[in-house]
Design a protein around this motif. Structure first.
Motif, mmCIF file in Angstrom:
data_model
loop_
_atom_site.group_PDB
_atom_site.id
_atom_site.type_symbol
_atom_site.label_atom_id
_atom_site.label_comp_id
_atom_site.label_asym_id
_atom_site.label_seq_id
_atom_site.Cartn_x
_atom_site.Cartn_y
_atom_site.Cartn_z
ATOM 1 N N TYR A 66 8.757 11.906 -3.038
ATOM 2 C CA TYR A 66 8.087 12.877 -3.892
ATOM 3 C C TYR A 66 7.448 13.943 -3.000
ATOM 4 C CZ TYR A 66 4.849 14.902 -7.256
ATOM 5 O OH TYR A 66 4.162 15.776 -8.064
ATOM 6 N N VAL A 67 7.539 15.185 -3.418
ATOM 7 C CA VAL A 67 6.957 16.278 -2.649
ATOM 8 C C VAL A 67 5.772 16.853 -3.412
ATOM 9 C CG1 VAL A 67 7.337 18.559 -1.659
ATOM 10 C CG2 VAL A 67 9.130 16.820 -1.498
ATOM 11 N N TYR A 68 4.611 16.744 -2.807
ATOM 12 C CA TYR A 68 3.384 17.265 -3.424
ATOM 13 C C TYR A 68 3.316 18.772 -3.220
ATOM 14 C CZ TYR A 68 1.769 12.420 -3.720
ATOM 15 O OH TYR A 68 1.650 11.086 -4.015
ATOM 16 N N SER A 69 2.602 19.418 -4.111
ATOM 17 C CA SER A 69 2.468 20.876 -4.039
ATOM 18 C C SER A 69 1.382 21.306 -3.067
ATOM 19 C CB SER A 69 2.163 21.447 -5.428
ATOM 20 O OG SER A 69 0.931 20.920 -5.921
ATOM 21 N N SER A 70 0.525 20.382 -2.649
ATOM 22 C CA SER A 70 -0.586 20.703 -1.748
ATOM 23 C C SER A 70 -1.169 19.413 -1.207
ATOM 24 C CB SER A 70 -1.684 21.479 -2.481
ATOM 25 O OG SER A 70 -2.267 20.657 -3.489
ATOM 26 N N SER A 71 -1.964 19.543 -0.162
ATOM 27 C CA SER A 71 -2.677 18.369 0.338
ATOM 28 C C SER A 71 -3.675 17.868 -0.691
ATOM 29 C CB SER A 71 -3.378 18.699 1.654
ATOM 30 O OG SER A 71 -4.264 19.801 1.501
ATOM 31 N N GLU A 72 -4.242 18.797 -1.466
ATOM 32 C CA GLU A 72 -5.200 18.406 -2.510
ATOM 33 C C GLU A 72 -4.558 17.474 -3.527
ATOM 34 O OE1 GLU A 72 -4.788 21.459 -1.391
ATOM 35 O OE2 GLU A 72 -6.752 22.056 -0.621
ATOM 36 N N TYR A 87 0.843 -1.196 0.000
ATOM 37 C CA TYR A 87 0.000 0.000 0.000
ATOM 38 C C TYR A 87 0.881 1.249 0.000
ATOM 39 C CZ TYR A 87 -3.866 -3.128 1.018
ATOM 40 O OH TYR A 87 -4.796 -4.128 0.937
ATOM 41 N N LYS A 88 0.476 2.224 -0.778
ATOM 42 C CA LYS A 88 1.250 3.462 -0.882
ATOM 43 C C LYS A 88 0.676 4.530 0.037
ATOM 44 C CE LYS A 88 3.131 2.682 -5.484
ATOM 45 N NZ LYS A 88 3.329 3.228 -6.854
ATOM 46 N N LEU A 89 1.600 5.207 0.721
ATOM 47 C CA LEU A 89 1.256 6.151 1.771
ATOM 48 C C LEU A 89 1.646 7.567 1.378
ATOM 49 C CD1 LEU A 89 0.451 6.485 4.905
ATOM 50 C CD2 LEU A 89 2.922 6.369 5.317
ATOM 51 N N GLY A 90 0.748 8.509 1.614
ATOM 52 C CA GLY A 90 1.045 9.925 1.491
ATOM 53 C C GLY A 90 0.976 10.572 2.862
ATOM 54 N N ILE A 91 1.935 11.430 3.169
ATOM 55 C CA ILE A 91 2.026 12.042 4.497
ATOM 56 C C ILE A 91 1.745 13.533 4.408
ATOM 57 C CG2 ILE A 91 3.521 12.516 6.475
ATOM 58 C CD1 ILE A 91 5.133 10.046 5.757
ATOM 59 N N ASP A 130 -3.035 5.046 -1.351
ATOM 60 C CA ASP A 130 -4.063 4.241 -0.673
ATOM 61 C C ASP A 130 -4.370 4.777 0.719
ATOM 62 O OD1 ASP A 130 -4.116 1.980 -2.681
ATOM 63 O OD2 ASP A 130 -2.021 1.844 -2.039
ATOM 64 N N ILE A 131 -3.321 5.245 1.408
ATOM 65 C CA ILE A 131 -3.433 5.643 2.812
ATOM 66 C C ILE A 131 -2.840 7.034 2.979
ATOM 67 C CG2 ILE A 131 -2.784 5.097 5.200
ATOM 68 C CD1 ILE A 131 -2.228 2.186 4.155
ATOM 69 N N ILE A 184 6.100 4.636 1.579
ATOM 70 C CA ILE A 184 5.797 6.065 1.461
ATOM 71 C C ILE A 184 6.084 6.510 0.043
ATOM 72 C CG2 ILE A 184 6.310 8.373 2.310
ATOM 73 C CD1 ILE A 184 7.367 7.078 4.881
ATOM 74 N N LYS A 185 5.092 7.126 -0.606
ATOM 75 C CA LYS A 185 5.324 7.700 -1.928
ATOM 76 C C LYS A 185 5.774 9.151 -1.824
ATOM 77 C CE LYS A 185 3.357 8.893 -6.404
ATOM 78 N NZ LYS A 185 2.210 8.832 -7.331
ATOM 79 N N GLY A 186 5.092 9.938 -0.990
ATOM 80 C CA GLY A 186 5.441 11.344 -0.926
ATOM 81 C C GLY A 186 4.801 12.047 0.244
#
Length: 356
Positions: free
Chosen positions: A54-60, A7-11, A69-70, A34-36
């Motif tokens: 990976y660093v996302y630009s926003s929580s959205e 399962y891939k995790l976003g924090i 997934d999580i 952890i993906k990003g």
């Protein structure tokens, strides 16, 4: 064939605790990767890049990523409710850091959304697998000290509180939210007996805005009393656990699990006419016990306990795959209601009658 899906995790929120999650998951967790991450602060985003995330630009953007997934919600406490609900409505399973919310009403709102969308929602009450707690609980459950009637649990330091959210009331700071939530969860995880009375005294010794010390007394309907103390200004520490039972006493000194049980073999409750002389003067009641009337059992740390974050993640993955959740929102709600009663008691100076 055993399910081996990863399962891939976003924090959301890559501070100290999220960094601990990264370290733990990097040690070989076989079910979660952890993906990003996303964090408001550039220095934390850069730290994530340096770790290869990976660093996302926003929580959205995390919520919109179909590979996630999580979602781990590890931002400051006051935004937990909002982020949990948004993640759930985006179709993600959610693991939220403690305290899960700042009120029981907020937690009930999150629980309602999780039920509505059919996603797993759990909380990182990871200290249920601390070795000192497991050792205490197993020893008590073995019956060696008889029926417990007083449990004392303490966490004490002398360096004050770290800078950041812990010192800020609006961010859910203070020791009740930081450590009280763990110690209360450990106690409530031991028993289904209702909490019927809560009394709490909170102190602001070095930080005016939040509690940096508290003393909490919890009374259960079956007669068990729990004393919970957290301090950031203790220069001589009490034992981590001290438990009185009808047949003996348990003491665990600290997280190293050094401790012992002293079990009664023979009741020395017969006195002659003579009064014993102690260093405090003459006394019958407090006269020294004959060592032959007790057994001393040295305690050792359990070797079969994963004292890390893996059990939190494994129970989440198991629940996603249809098994019962072990760290449930209902359990967290019970803890939250005890904390609310503690805040009420500290505010009024009176004990609070409860049915929790």
């Amino acid at each position: 064939m055993e399910n081996t899906r990863i399962y891939k995790l976003g924090i959301i929120g890559f501070g100290g605790m999220a960094g601990h999650h990264f370290t733990q998951l990097s040690k070989g967790n076989t079910r979660v990767r952890i993906k990003g991450i996303y964090d408001l602060l550039e220095e934390r985003r850069e730290a994530a890049r340096e770790k290869g995330l990976y660093v996302y630009s926003s929580s959205e953007e995390i919520f919109a990523d179909p590979e996630i997934d999580i979602v781990l919600v590890a931002a400051t406490n006051e935004v937990h409710k909002e982020l949990c609900i948004r993640a759930l409505r985006a179709g993600k399973h959610v693991l939220c850091e403690k305290p899960v919310t700042l009120s029981s009403a907020d937690l009930e709102d999150v629980m309602a959304v999780a039920k509505e969308v059919g996603k797993v929602f759990t909380i990182d009450q990871n200290r249920r697998v601390n070795r000192d707690y497991v050792l205490m609980r197993r020893t008590v459950d073995s019956g060696v000290i008889g029926k417990p009637y007083i449990i004392e649990t303490r966490v004490e330091g002398s360096r004050g509180m770290p800078e950041g959210w812990r010192r800020t009331k609006a961010l859910g700071g203070g020791m009740m939210y930081d450590w009280g939530v763990h110690l209360i969860d450990q106690l409530l995880y031991m028993t289904d007996a209702k909490v019927v009375n809560v009394f709490c005294k909170m102190y602001s010794i070095l930080y005016d805005e939040v509690d940096d010390n508290f003393h909490l007394v919890i009374t259960f309907e079956d007669g068990l009393t729990a004393y919970v103390e957290v301090s950031t200004n203790n220069f001589i520490q009490h034992p981590r656990w001290y438990v009185l039972g009808t047949e003996g006493t348990l003491q665990i000194d600290d997280w190293s699990c050094e401790g012992r049980v002293v079990k009664c073999k023979v009741r020395e409750d017969k006195w002659g006419a003579d009064i014993s002389v102690t260093k405090a003067g003459p006394s019958k009641t407090m006269a020294k016990r004959d060592p032959a009337t007790v057994d001393v059992i040295e305690l050792e740390a359990p070797t079969d306990v994963e004292d890390n974050l893996d059990p939190t993640y494994y129970q989440l993955v198991d629940a996603i795959e249809g098994k019962p959740l072990k760290i449930t929102p209902a359990q967290a709600l019970r803890v939250m209601k005890v904390m609310e009663a503690a805040f009420e008691s500290a505010g009024t100076g009176n004990a609070v009658q409860t049915n929790i």
